[in-house]
Design a protein around this motif. Sequence first.
Motif, PDB file in Angstrom:
ATOM      1  N   UNK A 230       5.941  -0.729  12.461  1.00  0.00           N
ATOM      2  CA  UNK A 230       5.141  -1.613  13.330  1.00  0.00           C
ATOM      3  C   UNK A 230       3.811  -1.997  12.695  1.00  0.00           C
ATOM      4  N   UNK A 231       3.805  -2.161  11.360  1.00  0.00           N
ATOM      5  CA  UNK A 231       2.528  -2.447  10.691  1.00  0.00           C
ATOM      6  C   UNK A 231       2.444  -3.894  10.200  1.00  0.00           C
ATOM      7  N   UNK A 232       3.342  -4.756  10.698  1.00  0.00           N
ATOM      8  CA  UNK A 232       3.373  -6.116  10.130  1.00  0.00           C
ATOM      9  C   UNK A 232       2.148  -6.959  10.486  1.00  0.00           C
ATOM     10  N   UNK A 233       1.353  -6.486  11.425  1.00  0.00           N
ATOM     11  CA  UNK A 233       0.125  -7.241  11.706  1.00  0.00           C
ATOM     12  C   UNK A 233      -0.983  -6.916  10.706  1.00  0.00           C
ATOM     13  N   UNK A 234      -0.795  -5.856   9.912  1.00  0.00           N
ATOM     14  CA  UNK A 234      -1.872  -5.452   8.987  1.00  0.00           C
ATOM     15  C   UNK A 234      -1.478  -5.464   7.509  1.00  0.00           C
ATOM     16  N   UNK A 235      -0.172  -5.406   7.236  1.00  0.00           N
ATOM     17  CA  UNK A 235       0.224  -5.371   5.816  1.00  0.00           C
ATOM     18  C   UNK A 235       0.981  -6.645   5.464  1.00  0.00           C
ATOM     19  N   UNK A 236       0.545  -7.310   4.407  1.00  0.00           N
ATOM     20  CA  UNK A 236       1.334  -8.425   3.861  1.00  0.00           C
ATOM     21  C   UNK A 236       1.719  -8.063   2.431  1.00  0.00           C
ATOM     22  N   UNK A 237       2.827  -8.634   1.983  1.00  0.00           N
ATOM     23  CA  UNK A 237       3.241  -8.348   0.600  1.00  0.00           C
ATOM     24  C   UNK A 237       3.139  -9.637  -0.223  1.00  0.00           C
ATOM     25  N   UNK A 238       2.890  -9.463  -1.500  1.00  0.00           N
ATOM     26  CA  UNK A 238       2.881 -10.630  -2.397  1.00  0.00           C
ATOM     27  C   UNK A 238       3.537 -10.251  -3.713  1.00  0.00           C
ATOM     28  N   UNK A 239       4.513 -11.082  -4.104  1.00  0.00           N
ATOM     29  CA  UNK A 239       5.181 -10.828  -5.383  1.00  0.00           C
ATOM     30  C   UNK A 239       4.373 -11.542  -6.472  1.00  0.00           C
ATOM     31  N   UNK A 240       3.544 -10.788  -7.143  1.00  0.00           N
ATOM     32  CA  UNK A 240       2.641 -11.391  -8.130  1.00  0.00           C
ATOM     33  C   UNK A 240       2.347 -10.349  -9.211  1.00  0.00           C
ATOM     34  N   UNK A 241       2.041 -10.842 -10.398  1.00  0.00           N
ATOM     35  CA  UNK A 241       1.725  -9.895 -11.469  1.00  0.00           C
ATOM     36  C   UNK A 241       0.289  -9.405 -11.330  1.00  0.00           C
ATOM     37  N   UNK A 242       0.084  -8.153 -11.701  1.00  0.00           N
ATOM     38  CA  UNK A 242      -1.263  -7.581 -11.660  1.00  0.00           C
ATOM     39  C   UNK A 242      -2.204  -8.294 -12.642  1.00  0.00           C
ATOM     40  N   UNK A 243      -1.645  -9.061 -13.550  1.00  0.00           N
ATOM     41  CA  UNK A 243      -2.491  -9.790 -14.509  1.00  0.00           C
ATOM     42  C   UNK A 243      -2.931 -11.144 -13.943  1.00  0.00           C
TER      43      UNK A 243
END
Length: 389
Positions: A230-243
């Motif tokens: 139930x954390x979808x209001x606070x966590x988003x994900x992004x597929x991106x390189x750390x660079x």
Amino acid sequence: MYRISELASLVGLSRTALLYYEKLNLIKGKRLENGYRVYSDRDVQQIRLIQQLQSGGLTLAECKSCLESKLDKSVLRLRYDELDNEIKRKQKSLALLACLLGDKTSKPWHETLAEIAPDAHIDWLKVQGFDEKQALRVKWLSKDMNEHDKYMQDFMSVFETLEFWGPNSEDDTTKAFNWLNLNPMRILEVGCGKGNSTIVIAKLSNAEIVATDNEKLALEQLEDKIKSHGLDNRITTECVSMTELNFAKGAFDVIWAEASAYVMGVENALSKWKPLLKDGGLLVFSDLAWLTDKPSKESINHWKSDYPDIQTIETRKLQIAKAGYQLEHTFTVSEQAWKNYYEPLEERLHKVAAMMKNSQAIADIQNEVNLYKSHLGEFGYQFFIAKKL
Ligand SMILES: C[S@@+](CC[C@H](N)C(=O)[O-])C[C@H]1O[C@@H](n2cnc3c(N)ncnc32)[C@H](O)[C@@H]1O
């Protein structure tokens, strides 16, 4: 008897060269009554003998001394060493060409470059047609551009079903979080994997968390976890390189990177990520470190190839200070975190090894697990909690 032009064509030398040989008393022509100079079979043999000595790398003067038994052995030793080095250089060139042609493994070549020219190595791999993600994986995982696809396929077939992609435990993450001394509003997580730490730090805070990784498969599984907690209001994900973290300057109170900063290099991460932090914001990262002054040969050899940038804790502290941070705390990741990682990994290896005989990826993973089991304590993961100054 041979005239000088005949002798020249017989031994493949010029007339001038033969006259020089004669001047050095290496051959002795006879002058006939008609004025022509002629040479004997003995001279032919003498020149062939000299040519043999020259093929050993001796100069003409040295050949002469050798023939007169006056040559110092140290000269021969010197030539021997010079030739030996040249052959080794040429063998390296040959091996390099074979790997560039795809005839041989390119592992030694990539290991050397990763150590002596890490940035140029990545750029070069990109020119060879690898995107950044795969170039970094050649560097850290397959170390062989010719066998890379097969290696990664085997590698992922071991890891995709595993929860832990690195040493990690709820207790260690909690311990690091408790050193923050602030109530973060926004956290950026780098290399979150399947989100073992993400869920823990989300529960310990009220922060908005952006969890990033360049592996879609891991993020998809994290998204399921986010929903189930139930954390979808606070966590988003992004597929991106750390660079390529294109966030606004000062956008985050905390950057969290467990077992991931090594991918772009800790010093690089310290400087590149710093602008994303607010002043006084904290960078929390864990990285492999030497925990003893005298590691065993096995550990040295393994990490020389797998993580040449492994450092002592003291060196990392200096790098942290040099990059403009103040170290708040550092501690060694628990043995439990390692067990969470390598015990299921070993179990998985047992399951798949029979189906994947002769797989380099399986052999490498097994070697690494063996090293953890026999030498953990000489090295370990170290947490660093560092404040941006
Ligand atoms: C050893 S795992 C650690 C995962 C997680 N932080 C943990 O502690 O369980 C390293 C993670 O870095 C990710 N990674 C590798 N290269 C990356 C890159 N260039 N950009 C972002 N993440 C990367 C991998 O996909 C993997 O999830």
